[in-house]
Write an enzyme that holds these catalytic residues in place. Structure first.
Site, PDB file in Angstrom:
ATOM      1  N   CYS A   2     -14.376  19.463  96.527  1.00 36.87           N
ATOM      2  CA  CYS A   2     -14.881  19.080  97.845  1.00 36.87           C
ATOM      3  C   CYS A   2     -13.739  18.597  98.750  1.00 36.87           C
ATOM      4  CB  CYS A   2     -15.981  18.021  97.722  1.00 36.87           C
ATOM      5  SG  CYS A   2     -15.425  16.312  97.687  1.00 36.87           S
ATOM      6  N   HIS A  95     -19.385   8.437 100.990  1.00 35.37           N
ATOM      7  CA  HIS A  95     -18.493   7.774 101.936  1.00 35.37           C
ATOM      8  C   HIS A  95     -19.288   6.799 102.792  1.00 35.37           C
ATOM      9  CE1 HIS A  95     -19.965  11.517 103.751  1.00 35.37           C
ATOM     10  NE2 HIS A  95     -19.933  10.910 104.914  1.00 35.37           N
TER      11      HIS A  95
HETATM   12  P1  AMP Z   1     -21.309  12.681 107.101  1.00 34.74           P
HETATM   13  O1  AMP Z   1     -21.991  13.428 108.183  1.00 34.74           O
HETATM   14  O2  AMP Z   1     -21.856  11.310 106.865  1.00 34.74           O
HETATM   15  O3  AMP Z   1     -21.203  13.504 105.822  1.00 34.74           O
HETATM   16  O4  AMP Z   1     -19.841  12.415 107.625  1.00 34.74           O
HETATM   17  C1  AMP Z   1     -18.748  13.225 107.328  1.00 34.74           C
HETATM   18  C2  AMP Z   1     -17.608  12.743 108.183  1.00 34.74           C
HETATM   19  O5  AMP Z   1     -16.400  13.283 107.677  1.00 34.74           O
HETATM   20  C3  AMP Z   1     -17.695  13.160 109.653  1.00 34.74           C
HETATM   21  O6  AMP Z   1     -17.707  11.995 110.484  1.00 34.74           O
HETATM   22  C4  AMP Z   1     -16.446  14.010 109.865  1.00 34.74           C
HETATM   23  O7  AMP Z   1     -15.872  13.845 111.136  1.00 34.74           O
HETATM   24  C5  AMP Z   1     -15.533  13.518 108.750  1.00 34.74           C
HETATM   25  N1  AMP Z   1     -14.518  14.447 108.295  1.00 34.74           N
HETATM   26  C6  AMP Z   1     -14.697  15.733 107.886  1.00 34.74           C
HETATM   27  N2  AMP Z   1     -13.527  16.268 107.502  1.00 34.74           N
HETATM   28  C7  AMP Z   1     -12.586  15.302 107.640  1.00 34.74           C
HETATM   29  C8  AMP Z   1     -11.181  15.248 107.406  1.00 34.74           C
HETATM   30  N3  AMP Z   1     -10.502  16.285 106.941  1.00 34.74           N
HETATM   31  N4  AMP Z   1     -10.538  14.090 107.693  1.00 34.74           N
HETATM   32  C9  AMP Z   1     -11.221  13.026 108.177  1.00 34.74           C
HETATM   33  N5  AMP Z   1     -12.537  13.017 108.402  1.00 34.74           N
HETATM   34  C10 AMP Z   1     -13.216  14.136 108.153  1.00 34.74           C
END
Ligand code: AMP
Length: 110
Positions: A2, A95
């Protein structure tokens, strides 16, 4: 593997805010508030729903330490975990979103 596991093993770069042996805090790539950090366990756990309570306790201490480092303890902050489809979870690696730096108390669609 992932996307957050790739961040943990260095395949994808990140802006690290705080790290220890078990957890990593880094800047969200698409911040929705002035301060928008993500806190993850380094081990792959798919969501809050399957997180062992012991990990929750350790992550709590880590988030409190992050709040100190970001100097948001006095002004306040918000901790969110999206879980599954209806919770709006896009990345299937546990997260916590840490939102701060301005008023973040109102529930919003994103
Ligand atoms: P969720 O919708 O709770 O799964 O949040 C996923 C979060 O991961 C979102 O706020 C995205 O902007 C963030 N995200 C996705 N890819 C990355 C990345 N490579 N680096 C930092 N944040 C990320």
């Amino acid at each position: 593997m992932c996307i957050f596991c790739k961040i943990v093993n260095g395949e994808i770069p990140n802006k690290t805010l705080l790290e220890d042996d078990d957890f990593l805090a880094f800047e969200d790539i698409n911040p929705s508030r002035k301060i928008h950090a993500l806190v993850i366990p380094k081990q792959h756990i798919s969501s809050f729903d399957v997180m062992p309570p012991k990990v929750m306790g350790e992550m709590t201490a880590f988030i409190q330490k992050l709040a100190s480092k970001l100097e948001i303890k006095d002004s306040g902050y918000r901790v969110i975990s999206n879980i599954g489809e209806h919770g709006g979870q896009e990345v299937k690696h546990l997260h916590f979103h840490i939102l701060a730096g301005e008023y973040v108390g109102k529930l919003v669609s994103n």
